[in-house]
Design a protein around this motif. Sequence first.
Motif, mmCIF file in Angstrom:
data_model
loop_
_atom_site.group_PDB
_atom_site.id
_atom_site.type_symbol
_atom_site.label_atom_id
_atom_site.label_comp_id
_atom_site.label_asym_id
_atom_site.label_seq_id
_atom_site.Cartn_x
_atom_site.Cartn_y
_atom_site.Cartn_z
ATOM 1 N N GLN A 93 -3.684 -14.380 -12.392
ATOM 2 C CA GLN A 93 -4.972 -13.789 -12.043
ATOM 3 C C GLN A 93 -5.503 -14.342 -10.729
ATOM 4 N N ALA A 94 -5.241 -15.629 -10.483
ATOM 5 C CA ALA A 94 -5.686 -16.219 -9.209
ATOM 6 C C ALA A 94 -5.003 -15.533 -8.032
ATOM 7 N N THR A 95 -3.706 -15.243 -8.182
ATOM 8 C CA THR A 95 -2.971 -14.561 -7.115
ATOM 9 C C THR A 95 -3.512 -13.158 -6.901
ATOM 10 N N LEU A 96 -3.735 -12.457 -8.009
ATOM 11 C CA LEU A 96 -4.147 -11.054 -7.925
ATOM 12 C C LEU A 96 -5.545 -10.900 -7.321
ATOM 13 N N ASN A 97 -6.327 -11.964 -7.343
ATOM 14 C CA ASN A 97 -7.666 -11.921 -6.756
ATOM 15 C C ASN A 97 -7.668 -12.215 -5.252
ATOM 16 N N ARG A 98 -6.551 -12.680 -4.724
ATOM 17 C CA ARG A 98 -6.464 -12.964 -3.295
ATOM 18 C C ARG A 98 -6.245 -11.668 -2.507
ATOM 19 N N THR A 99 -6.544 -11.716 -1.215
ATOM 20 C CA THR A 99 -6.351 -10.556 -0.348
ATOM 21 C C THR A 99 -4.860 -10.245 -0.207
ATOM 22 N N LEU A 100 -4.510 -8.997 -0.429
ATOM 23 C CA LEU A 100 -3.147 -8.524 -0.209
ATOM 24 C C LEU A 100 -3.165 -7.519 0.942
ATOM 25 N N ILE A 101 -2.372 -7.794 1.961
ATOM 26 C CA ILE A 101 -2.275 -6.898 3.112
ATOM 27 C C ILE A 101 -0.947 -6.163 3.029
ATOM 28 N N ILE A 102 -1.027 -4.829 2.964
ATOM 29 C CA ILE A 102 0.170 -4.007 2.871
ATOM 30 C C ILE A 102 0.189 -3.023 4.032
ATOM 31 N N SER A 103 1.351 -2.375 4.205
ATOM 32 C CA SER A 103 1.556 -1.591 5.426
ATOM 33 C C SER A 103 1.443 -0.087 5.224
ATOM 34 N N SER A 104 1.161 0.373 4.006
ATOM 35 C CA SER A 104 1.057 1.817 3.787
ATOM 36 C C SER A 104 0.221 2.109 2.545
ATOM 37 N N GLN A 105 -0.252 3.340 2.462
ATOM 38 C CA GLN A 105 -1.010 3.756 1.288
ATOM 39 C C GLN A 105 -0.124 3.789 0.050
ATOM 40 N N ARG A 106 1.156 4.100 0.247
ATOM 41 C CA ARG A 106 2.082 4.096 -0.884
ATOM 42 C C ARG A 106 2.165 2.705 -1.512
ATOM 43 N N LEU A 107 2.229 1.672 -0.667
ATOM 44 C CA LEU A 107 2.253 0.308 -1.186
ATOM 45 C C LEU A 107 0.923 -0.068 -1.820
ATOM 46 N N ALA A 108 -0.176 0.459 -1.299
ATOM 47 C CA ALA A 108 -1.480 0.191 -1.898
ATOM 48 C C ALA A 108 -1.535 0.736 -3.325
ATOM 49 N N PHE A 118 -3.321 -6.064 -8.273
ATOM 50 C CA PHE A 118 -3.974 -6.660 -7.103
ATOM 51 C C PHE A 118 -5.319 -5.973 -6.878
ATOM 52 N N ARG A 119 -6.330 -6.765 -6.532
ATOM 53 C CA ARG A 119 -7.702 -6.244 -6.486
ATOM 54 C C ARG A 119 -8.264 -6.087 -5.074
ATOM 55 N N ASP A 120 -7.883 -6.978 -4.173
ATOM 56 C CA ASP A 120 -8.437 -6.940 -2.814
ATOM 57 C C ASP A 120 -7.347 -6.452 -1.870
ATOM 58 N N LEU A 121 -7.290 -5.141 -1.672
ATOM 59 C CA LEU A 121 -6.214 -4.534 -0.898
ATOM 60 C C LEU A 121 -6.694 -4.146 0.491
ATOM 61 N N ARG A 122 -5.904 -4.489 1.497
ATOM 62 C CA ARG A 122 -6.187 -4.083 2.876
ATOM 63 C C ARG A 122 -4.940 -3.386 3.427
ATOM 64 N N VAL A 175 2.686 -8.176 2.705
ATOM 65 C CA VAL A 175 3.903 -7.577 2.144
ATOM 66 C C VAL A 175 4.061 -6.166 2.724
ATOM 67 N N SER A 176 5.282 -5.846 3.178
ATOM 68 C CA SER A 176 5.519 -4.501 3.718
ATOM 69 C C SER A 176 6.691 -3.811 3.032
ATOM 70 N N SER A 177 7.018 -4.243 1.805
ATOM 71 C CA SER A 177 8.128 -3.658 1.052
ATOM 72 C C SER A 177 7.741 -3.555 -0.414
ATOM 73 N N GLY A 178 7.920 -2.358 -0.994
ATOM 74 C CA GLY A 178 7.629 -2.176 -2.405
ATOM 75 C C GLY A 178 8.547 -3.008 -3.285
ATOM 76 N N GLU A 179 9.813 -3.102 -2.902
ATOM 77 C CA GLU A 179 10.781 -3.906 -3.650
ATOM 78 C C GLU A 179 10.339 -5.365 -3.690
ATOM 79 N N MET A 180 9.877 -5.872 -2.557
ATOM 80 C CA MET A 180 9.407 -7.247 -2.479
ATOM 81 C C MET A 180 8.151 -7.449 -3.320
ATOM 82 N N LEU A 181 7.237 -6.500 -3.256
ATOM 83 C CA LEU A 181 5.989 -6.614 -3.994
ATOM 84 C C LEU A 181 6.240 -6.670 -5.498
ATOM 85 N N GLU A 182 7.112 -5.815 -5.987
ATOM 86 C CA GLU A 182 7.438 -5.836 -7.414
ATOM 87 C C GLU A 182 8.118 -7.142 -7.803
#
Length: 264
Positions: free
Chosen positions: A204-219, A227-231, A189-196
Motif C-alpha cells: 500500500q505504501a508503494t501504491l500511494n507513491r507517484t507513478l509516472i508512466i508514458s501512455s494512457q494505456r499504461l495509466a 496505483f493511486r497517484d498517476l502522472r 515506468v514505460s513498459s506494461g510488462e515491467m509494471l506488472e
Amino acid sequence: MGTRPRIVITRPGRRAVPLVRAITALGAEAMPLEVMRQEVLPETQAMRSAWLDFDQFAKAVVISPFAAECLAEALDRYWPQLPVGPHYYAVGGATAEVLHERLGVRVHVPPTGQGDSSETLLSLPSLQALDEQKILLVAGEGGRPLLADTLETRGARLTRLALYRRILVAPDDASAGMLARGDFAALVVSSGEMLEHLAGWCTQATLNRTLIISSQRLATLAGSLGFRDLRVASGATPAALAAAVAEACDLDDADVDHDDLEKG
C-alpha cells in the motif's frame, strides 16, 4: 537545502543512462532499478533470409531502441552499403534516433504531440493501404500483437522477426525493501510488462507513491493494479519523462537540455 527526492527508474541497460542524466539535472536522485535484461537471440535461418533479402522490403518497422540496435548490427554484417529501397518506421523518437545514428536513414515516427505508441504510428497515412507491400517488423519476443495484426489486415505481406528477449529478474533485497516501504518520491515506468512484474513487490505504501508512466494505456493498467497517484508523461523519451518528474515533484527543469534528451 532539503533532501533530494529519490526517483526510481526501471529502464533497462544503457537506455537508462540518458534518463538518469535528465533526472539528475533536475536536482533529484535517480536510482536505476535492475529488474529486466535484454538478451540478443541467436541468428536463425528466417533472420538470415530477411537480411539477405532486405532490399526487397518496402518498409521496415522497428518497435524499440534495442530492436533498432539489433537491426543495425545485422545490416552492418550483411550490407556493406545500405540498400536504398526500404522506408523506415519507428514507434518512438528514441528508436528513430538509434536508426538515424547507426544507419543514417530518415525515419517515419508518430505525429508530433500524439505520444509514442503502436496506435499513433498506425495513424500515419503511408501505413493505411499496404496492398501486398513486403514489410519487415523487428521487435523482441512477445509483446503486443497490435502492429503485426493491423499491418496484415491492411494488406501487408509481413515478416515479423523477434531479435531479442526480455528477461525479468527479481529486485535485490535492498531494492525490494525500498519498493515495499515506498521509500522514494516517484517511480518511472514505460513498459506494461515491467509494471506488472513490479506489482509483486508493491505494498500500500508503494501504491500511494507517484507513478509516472508514458501512455494512457499504461495509466489504465496502473489503475487496475492499484496505483493511486498517476502522472502520464507526453511520451517515453528521457525529456518527456523528466518533465513529468519535474511537475510531479515540483522541481525546476530549466537546466535540462531537452533537445539533447529527446534523442536518448
